[in-house]
Design an enzyme around this catalytic site. Structure first.
Site, PDB file in Angstrom:
ATOM      1  N   ASP A   1      38.071  58.827  20.538  1.00 47.04           N
ATOM      2  CA  ASP A   1      37.548  57.523  20.908  1.00 47.04           C
ATOM      3  C   ASP A   1      36.164  57.294  20.291  1.00 47.04           C
ATOM      4  O   ASP A   1      35.344  58.213  20.242  1.00 47.04           O
ATOM      5  CB  ASP A   1      37.447  57.504  22.445  1.00 47.04           C
ATOM      6  CG  ASP A   1      37.184  56.129  23.008  1.00 47.04           C
ATOM      7  OD1 ASP A   1      38.003  55.241  22.777  1.00 47.04           O
ATOM      8  OD2 ASP A   1      36.156  55.964  23.699  1.00 47.04           O
TER       9      ASP A   1
ATOM     10  N   GLU B   1      39.203  57.028  15.973  1.00 46.96           N
ATOM     11  CA  GLU B   1      39.053  55.571  16.123  1.00 46.96           C
ATOM     12  C   GLU B   1      37.792  55.187  15.352  1.00 46.96           C
ATOM     13  O   GLU B   1      36.697  55.123  15.900  1.00 46.96           O
ATOM     14  CB  GLU B   1      38.916  55.168  17.596  1.00 46.96           C
ATOM     15  CG  GLU B   1      38.917  53.655  17.762  1.00 46.96           C
ATOM     16  CD  GLU B   1      38.191  53.148  19.001  1.00 46.96           C
ATOM     17  OE1 GLU B   1      38.385  51.978  19.344  1.00 46.96           O
ATOM     18  OE2 GLU B   1      37.416  53.897  19.623  1.00 46.96           O
TER      19      GLU B   1
END
Ligand code: GLC
Length: 567
Positions: A205, A268
């Site tokens: 993330d 990401e």
């Protein structure tokens, strides 16, 4: 070039599947999907033909941001299941040849994480410098101009210890301080803990976040447009995107490569431009896959997508594996964003995703053409993107409440979409499951699901285990034509028929189910929004993997011209 170091890179040519656990299947009747639901539908995923699944956050969390606020990196969220179930899930997936990736959130923790609880206890506490604390600016103002993902100041005043702490997302998501070596050590342990349990990798993330500017300098103003240009008029040059972050991935890559079956790091990487994206691959010593957001935010347009694909392939280091995705839990579903719900376009988009070289990540429901769902304000759950009541603009990258793409998987045509075993109200309302659902489409090989499955079958047979070469072919306006490995793909992105050169080999798949019409001479006529995959006959040498489109040889260019489409 594919890597020949004897270590199978299973993600090359693979199809991954992002599964939003809370919305997948509720087996305990509480209105939330759970790990039991994932286990129960592994056979479906295996039937569909994906190679691995990425589970949205599964770790304990107060759910201020639905799991992206982790309070224990070594646990399983009790609402989703137990550690035993996670172990069973990994084992059962493995029996079906499916790899399991977890979502790892290293940029910030929950404010309920014991590290932050301790850090907030006093300036001398053991974990104080696990987080980013700073004295106030003049007049007690925040230390600098950084804004968080909701457009508010990224700093919250902590009265008991009289300093601000940083949170690039919600105040309940304090950013970790990656300048502190003990944070690195803590995450090394997290990685090893899950790798040792058989997890095949992580989706990381906010992968471009992690380090912050050591001097906490103000972010510059952003003048460009679009969600990748910045947020709320700022370019996050100092609050994210710091060069030191790359060292974290080199370190993690050494850990990942230390396992006999190499583990996968998928970032990401919310960055603009192919060069910046490419930097996350390092010298094949950082992430093995980095999400391509310029592709995500492109429109389904032959004037735009081919350029992004070409630029990506030209910039990635030789042998690197690109990854293509079009939907996720933040940006919404491609059947709505790209296709406006038009099934012809949905089919064409699936064809592209499945035939570009590298890896593809589908989002749950992509395979049946699930569209975004209107979630009434009273039922919205997402604190980050929702609201707007305070008159502040919302971050345009999310294009509205993110809840719209997090609704229950539409398993059947019943009012509850077959999502919950209970009589409870699901946490988010299901979409139009009477029209779009797995059960009906599974019974119809001509459905979007049937098409997707066939695409994945062809993909695995042709691309499995490699990054095949890509060669753009000339195409008229509205068309996109390319060779990928031994396949030729012809796609019509327009509302009118387009004539093109016959690739010569048999047509393996057509998005309309019908073969393209015969045109003049050796041509084919594609219907509006039709795409086909054909085997390339007499194509000369295959395009080399990792070949830069711009560097095509004169011979290839001549061949390309010869095979050009004509209108
Ligand atoms: C990532 C996640 C998003 C989350 C944010 C903060 O962008 O995909 O859902 O809200 O990070 O963790």
């Amino acid at each position: 070039m594919n890597h020949e170091d004897g270590r199978p890179r299973w993600w090359h040519g693979a199809a991954l599947y992002q599964l939003y656990v809370r919305s997948w299947l509720d087996t305990d009747g509480d209105g939330f999907g759970d790990l039991g639901g994932v286990i129960a539908r592994l056979d479906y995923l295996s039937w569909l033909g994906v190679d691995g699944i990425w589970l949205s956050p599964t770790m304990p969390s107060p759910d201020e941001d639905w799991g992206y606020d982790v309070s224990d990196y070594l646990g399983v969220h009790p609402e989703l299941g137990t550690m035993d179930e996670m172990d069973r899930l990994i084992a059962e997936a493995g029996k079906r040849g499916l790899r399991v990736l977890l979502d790892l959130v290293p940029n910030h923790t929950s404010s309920a994480h014991p590290w932050f609880v301790d850090a907030a206890a006093g300036r001398d506490s053991a974990h104080r410098d696990f987080y980013v604390w700073a004295d106030p600016g003049p007049g007690g103002a925040p230390p600098n101009n950084w804004l968080n993902a909701t457009g508010s100041p990224a700093w919250t005043w902590h009265e008991p210890t009289k300093q601000y702490y940083l949170h690039n997302f919600l105040p309940s998501q304090p950013d970790l301080n990656w300048w502190q070596p003990r944070v690195h050590q803590a995450f090394d342990e997290v990685l090893r803990f899950w790798f040792d349990r058989g997890v095949a990798g992580f989706r990381i993330d906010v992968a471009n976040g992690l380090y912050k500017d050591a001097e906490l300098r103000d972010n510059p103003a952003e003048t460009g447009a679009g969600p990748l240009a910045g947020k709320f008029g700022q370019r996050p040059d100092y609050s994210a995107n710091r060069p030191e972050t790359h060292e974290v991935y080199r370190r993690w890559r050494r850990i990942a490569d230390g396992y006999p079956a190499a583990r996968l790091l998928l970032g990401e990487t919310w960055v603009d431009g192919a060069d910046r994206l490419a930097s996350f691959y390092g010298d094949d010593d950082e992430l093995q896959l980095a999400f391509n957001f310029p592709f995500v935010f492109a429109s389904l347009d032959a004037g735009e997508l081919p350029g992004i694909v070409a630029a990506t392939l030209a910039r990635l280091p030789a042998g690197a594996c690109p990854v293509w995705t079009a939907s996720n839990h933040d940006v919404g579903r491609f059947p709505t964003r790209w296709c406006g719900g038009d099934e012809r376009k949905i089919r064409l988009a699936l064809l592209l995703l499945a035939t570009l070289p590298g890896a593809v990540v589908l989002y749950y429901g992509d395979e049946i053409g699930m569209t975004d769902v209107h979630v009434p304000r009273a039922r919205q759950q997402d604190k980050m993107s929702g609201g707007g009541d305070d008159g502040r603009p919302r971050f345009e990258g999310w294009q509205g409440s993110r809840d719209r793409a997090r609704t229950p998987m539409q398993w059947d045509g019943s009012p509850g979409a077959g999502f919950t075993a209970g009589i409870v109200t699901p946490w988010l309302p299901p979409g139009d499951s009477a029209t779009v659902n797995v059960a009906d489409q599974r019974a119809d090989p001509g459905s979007v699901l049937g098409l997707c499955r066939e695409l994945l079958r062809i993909r695995r047979a042709e691309f499995g285990g490699q990054v095949v070469g890509y060669q753009p072919l000339a195409a008229p306006p509205g068309g996109w034509a390319y060779r990928a490995g031994d396949l030729t793909v012809l796609a019509n992105f327009s509302d009118r028929p387009v004539a093109c050169q016959d690739p010569g080999g048999p047509v393996l798949l057509s998005t309309t189910g019908a073969a393209p019409a015969a045109g003049d001479g050796a041509g084919l006529v594609l219907a509006p929004w039709q795409g086909i995959v054909a085997r390339t006959a007499d194509a000369g040498p295959r395009p080399e993997a990792g070949q830069r489109p711009a560097a095509a040889s004169a011979a290839t260019a001549a061949r390309t011209k010869e095979r050009a489409w004509s209108t």
